[in-house]
Motif scaffolding. Structure first.
Motif, PDB file in Angstrom:
ATOM      1  N   THR A   1      15.361  67.986  99.583  1.00 42.25           N
ATOM      2  CA  THR A   1      16.620  67.320  99.908  1.00 42.25           C
ATOM      3  C   THR A   1      17.466  68.172 100.842  1.00 42.25           C
ATOM      4  OG1 THR A   1      16.583  66.148  97.803  1.00 42.25           O
ATOM      5  CG2 THR A   1      18.705  66.286  98.919  1.00 42.25           C
ATOM      6  N   ALA A   2      17.544  69.463 100.576  1.00 44.10           N
ATOM      7  CA  ALA A   2      18.333  70.364 101.422  1.00 44.10           C
ATOM      8  C   ALA A   2      17.741  70.447 102.824  1.00 44.10           C
ATOM      9  CB  ALA A   2      18.410  71.745 100.788  1.00 44.10           C
ATOM     10  N   GLU A   3      16.415  70.454 102.929  1.00 49.17           N
ATOM     11  CA  GLU A   3      15.775  70.501 104.247  1.00 49.17           C
ATOM     12  C   GLU A   3      16.028  69.215 105.035  1.00 49.17           C
ATOM     13  OE1 GLU A   3      11.826  72.219 104.700  1.00 49.17           O
ATOM     14  OE2 GLU A   3      12.005  73.018 102.656  1.00 49.17           O
ATOM     15  N   LEU A   4      15.936  68.065 104.359  1.00 50.26           N
ATOM     16  CA  LEU A   4      16.233  66.794 105.024  1.00 50.26           C
ATOM     17  C   LEU A   4      17.695  66.747 105.464  1.00 50.26           C
ATOM     18  CD1 LEU A   4      14.283  64.310 102.721  1.00 50.26           C
ATOM     19  CD2 LEU A   4      13.755  64.848 105.106  1.00 50.26           C
ATOM     20  N   ASP A   5      18.592  67.193 104.580  1.00 51.25           N
ATOM     21  CA  ASP A   5      20.020  67.223 104.927  1.00 51.25           C
ATOM     22  C   ASP A   5      20.273  68.109 106.140  1.00 51.25           C
ATOM     23  OD1 ASP A   5      20.585  65.505 102.834  1.00 51.25           O
ATOM     24  OD2 ASP A   5      21.369  67.084 101.512  1.00 51.25           O
ATOM     25  N   ALA A   6      19.601  69.249 106.207  1.00 50.08           N
ATOM     26  CA  ALA A   6      19.783  70.159 107.342  1.00 50.08           C
ATOM     27  C   ALA A   6      19.301  69.519 108.644  1.00 50.08           C
ATOM     28  CB  ALA A   6      19.044  71.474 107.083  1.00 50.08           C
ATOM     29  N   LEU A   7      18.197  68.803 108.579  1.00 48.26           N
ATOM     30  CA  LEU A   7      17.659  68.152 109.780  1.00 48.26           C
ATOM     31  C   LEU A   7      18.533  66.991 110.247  1.00 48.26           C
ATOM     32  CD1 LEU A   7      13.911  68.217 108.755  1.00 48.26           C
ATOM     33  CD2 LEU A   7      14.874  69.329 110.795  1.00 48.26           C
TER      34      LEU A   7
ATOM     35  N   LYS B   1      21.954  66.914 109.676  1.00 49.16           N
ATOM     36  CA  LYS B   1      23.357  67.352 109.679  1.00 49.16           C
ATOM     37  C   LYS B   1      24.072  66.772 110.900  1.00 49.16           C
ATOM     38  CE  LYS B   1      26.363  71.261 109.493  1.00 49.16           C
ATOM     39  NZ  LYS B   1      26.544  72.673 109.356  1.00 49.16           N
ATOM     40  N   GLY B   2      25.259  66.241 110.668  1.00 44.10           N
ATOM     41  CA  GLY B   2      26.041  65.660 111.754  1.00 44.10           C
ATOM     42  C   GLY B   2      25.747  64.196 112.013  1.00 44.10           C
ATOM     43  N   PHE B   3      24.850  63.610 111.241  1.00 45.16           N
ATOM     44  CA  PHE B   3      24.540  62.180 111.361  1.00 45.16           C
ATOM     45  C   PHE B   3      25.150  61.484 110.144  1.00 45.16           C
ATOM     46  CE2 PHE B   3      21.564  64.087 114.185  1.00 45.16           C
ATOM     47  CZ  PHE B   3      21.347  63.150 115.181  1.00 45.16           C
ATOM     48  N   PRO B   4      26.290  60.812 110.314  1.00 43.30           N
ATOM     49  CA  PRO B   4      26.994  60.264 109.155  1.00 43.30           C
ATOM     50  C   PRO B   4      26.333  59.046 108.510  1.00 43.30           C
ATOM     51  CG  PRO B   4      28.124  59.617 111.150  1.00 43.30           C
ATOM     52  CD  PRO B   4      27.034  60.577 111.552  1.00 43.30           C
ATOM     53  N   VAL B   5      25.451  58.378 109.236  1.00 39.19           N
ATOM     54  CA  VAL B   5      24.743  57.232 108.660  1.00 39.19           C
ATOM     55  C   VAL B   5      23.252  57.555 108.705  1.00 39.19           C
ATOM     56  CG1 VAL B   5      24.189  54.775 108.904  1.00 39.19           C
ATOM     57  CG2 VAL B   5      26.530  55.578 109.327  1.00 39.19           C
ATOM     58  N   VAL B   6      22.621  57.507 107.545  1.00 37.64           N
ATOM     59  CA  VAL B   6      21.188  57.774 107.424  1.00 37.64           C
ATOM     60  C   VAL B   6      20.576  56.661 106.582  1.00 37.64           C
ATOM     61  CG1 VAL B   6      19.416  59.371 106.577  1.00 37.64           C
ATOM     62  CG2 VAL B   6      21.529  60.283 107.600  1.00 37.64           C
ATOM     63  N   VAL B   7      19.495  56.095 107.089  1.00 39.60           N
ATOM     64  CA  VAL B   7      18.797  55.015 106.392  1.00 39.60           C
ATOM     65  C   VAL B   7      17.354  55.477 106.178  1.00 39.60           C
ATOM     66  CG1 VAL B   7      18.132  52.594 106.475  1.00 39.60           C
ATOM     67  CG2 VAL B   7      20.262  53.318 107.553  1.00 39.60           C
ATOM     68  N   ALA B   8      16.828  55.282 104.978  1.00 38.74           N
ATOM     69  CA  ALA B   8      15.448  55.680 104.660  1.00 38.74           C
ATOM     70  C   ALA B   8      14.531  54.461 104.690  1.00 38.74           C
ATOM     71  CB  ALA B   8      15.394  56.342 103.295  1.00 38.74           C
ATOM     72  N   PHE B   9      13.313  54.679 105.202  1.00 41.78           N
ATOM     73  CA  PHE B   9      12.299  53.627 105.267  1.00 41.78           C
ATOM     74  C   PHE B   9      10.959  54.196 104.847  1.00 41.78           C
ATOM     75  CE2 PHE B   9      15.306  52.786 108.709  1.00 41.78           C
ATOM     76  CZ  PHE B   9      15.692  51.482 108.447  1.00 41.78           C
ATOM     77  N   PRO B  10      10.189  53.445 104.059  1.00 46.03           N
ATOM     78  CA  PRO B  10       8.809  53.871 103.812  1.00 46.03           C
ATOM     79  C   PRO B  10       7.967  53.545 105.042  1.00 46.03           C
ATOM     80  CG  PRO B  10       9.213  51.779 102.742  1.00 46.03           C
ATOM     81  CD  PRO B  10      10.529  52.222 103.348  1.00 46.03           C
ATOM     82  N   VAL B  11       7.015  54.392 105.345  1.00 45.31           N
ATOM     83  CA  VAL B  11       6.059  54.057 106.397  1.00 45.31           C
ATOM     84  C   VAL B  11       5.048  53.097 105.774  1.00 45.31           C
ATOM     85  CG1 VAL B  11       4.240  54.944 107.902  1.00 45.31           C
ATOM     86  CG2 VAL B  11       6.373  56.237 107.621  1.00 45.31           C
ATOM     87  N   GLN B  12       4.884  51.940 106.396  1.00 47.19           N
ATOM     88  CA  GLN B  12       3.966  50.927 105.893  1.00 47.19           C
ATOM     89  C   GLN B  12       2.590  51.090 106.534  1.00 47.19           C
ATOM     90  OE1 GLN B  12       5.024  48.591 103.566  1.00 47.19           O
ATOM     91  NE2 GLN B  12       6.960  49.697 103.579  1.00 47.19           N
ATOM     92  N   TRP B  13       1.536  50.810 105.782  1.00 48.93           N
ATOM     93  CA  TRP B  13       0.174  50.898 106.298  1.00 48.93           C
ATOM     94  C   TRP B  13       0.028  50.106 107.599  1.00 48.93           C
ATOM     95  CZ3 TRP B  13      -4.213  53.484 105.858  1.00 48.93           C
ATOM     96  CH2 TRP B  13      -5.370  52.917 106.391  1.00 48.93           C
TER      97      TRP B  13
ATOM     98  N   ASP C   1       4.076  58.062 104.079  1.00 47.91           N
ATOM     99  CA  ASP C   1       5.221  58.909 104.408  1.00 47.91           C
ATOM    100  C   ASP C   1       6.467  58.049 104.223  1.00 47.91           C
ATOM    101  OD1 ASP C   1       6.844  61.007 105.318  1.00 47.91           O
ATOM    102  OD2 ASP C   1       5.872  61.178 107.272  1.00 47.91           O
ATOM    103  N   ALA C   2       7.581  58.651 104.401  1.00 43.20           N
ATOM    104  CA  ALA C   2       8.867  57.952 104.468  1.00 43.20           C
ATOM    105  C   ALA C   2       9.659  58.667 105.541  1.00 43.20           C
ATOM    106  CB  ALA C   2       9.595  58.002 103.136  1.00 43.20           C
ATOM    107  N   VAL C   3      10.514  57.932 106.196  1.00 45.82           N
ATOM    108  CA  VAL C   3      11.350  58.529 107.228  1.00 45.82           C
ATOM    109  C   VAL C   3      12.818  58.329 106.882  1.00 45.82           C
ATOM    110  CG1 VAL C   3       9.653  58.304 109.096  1.00 45.82           C
ATOM    111  CG2 VAL C   3      11.273  56.444 108.673  1.00 45.82           C
ATOM    112  N   HIS C   4      13.620  59.245 107.363  1.00 40.39           N
ATOM    113  CA  HIS C   4      15.072  59.147 107.265  1.00 40.39           C
ATOM    114  C   HIS C   4      15.568  59.059 108.700  1.00 40.39           C
ATOM    115  CE1 HIS C   4      15.426  60.245 102.935  1.00 40.39           C
ATOM    116  NE2 HIS C   4      14.188  60.598 103.206  1.00 40.39           N
ATOM    117  N   VAL C   5      16.299  57.989 108.988  1.00 44.08           N
ATOM    118  CA  VAL C   5      16.758  57.728 110.352  1.00 44.08           C
ATOM    119  C   VAL C   5      18.271  57.911 110.382  1.00 44.08           C
ATOM    120  CG1 VAL C   5      16.813  56.061 112.239  1.00 44.08           C
ATOM    121  CG2 VAL C   5      14.872  56.086 110.637  1.00 44.08           C
ATOM    122  N   GLY C   6      18.706  58.908 111.138  1.00 49.88           N
ATOM    123  CA  GLY C   6      20.124  59.189 111.276  1.00 49.88           C
ATOM    124  C   GLY C   6      20.658  58.623 112.571  1.00 49.88           C
TER     125      GLY C   6
END
Length: 153
Positions: A4-10, A12-24, A83-88
């Motif tokens: 979580t801390a590593e994702l937050d660091a990557l 940082k400065g993006f106030p809106v973040v949306v998570a998505f699973p990577v679909q096959w 995988d899952a991605v976090h899009v800021g």
């Protein structure tokens, strides 16, 4: 550092973040997520941002809302299932009728930047079929969300 801390660091400065699973089915014949999917993720994050600052409500009430003027992407790493991605998304500049945005896609499994891009939204009057100045209330909402004043040039 934990995940979580590593994702937050990557992001940082993006106030809106949306998570998505990577679909096959988002992978192409080369075995990685197809380029079109990145643009869909950016779009979903932009809409989430627009909802947070009142642009979507404005569109429903007055038919004044966002329209995409440009979008670009730089790919940094391949993404694959599972995988899952976090899009800021964040705003870098507010113009007279435009809003410049920056996007970042982070892979949860790789804990790394997978892509980054930019887009420009134009506030558009769908009844008059022409650009509309960024409403002051939207500008204030963006600056509040971003936690800083933005250039209006």
């Amino acid at each position: 550092m934990n995940e979580t801390a590593e994702l937050d660091a990557l992001l940082k400065g993006f106030p809106v973040v949306v998570a998505f699973p990577v679909q096959w089915g988002e992978q192409d014949s080369f075995g990685h997520v197809n380029h079109v999917v990145y643009f869909r993720w950016y779009e979903s994050a932009r809409i989430a941002y627009a909802q947070r600052v009142g642009l979507m409500d404005l569109h429903r009430a007055q038919r004044i809302g966002p329209i995409l003027a440009s979008v670009s992407n730089d790919y940094r790493r391949q993404l694959t299932f599972p995988d899952a991605v976090h899009v800021g998304v964040r705003v870098s500049r507010i113009g007279r009728a435009s809003i410049a945005m920056e996007h970042r896609i982070v892979s949860r499994s790789q804990l790394a930047l997978a892509a980054e891009g930019t887009s420009t939204l134009v506030v558009f009057d769908y009844k008059a079929n022409k650009p509309h100045p960024v409403p002051d209330a939207v500008k204030r909402a963006i600056e509040t969300l971003e936690g800083r004043a933005l250039d209006s040039s």
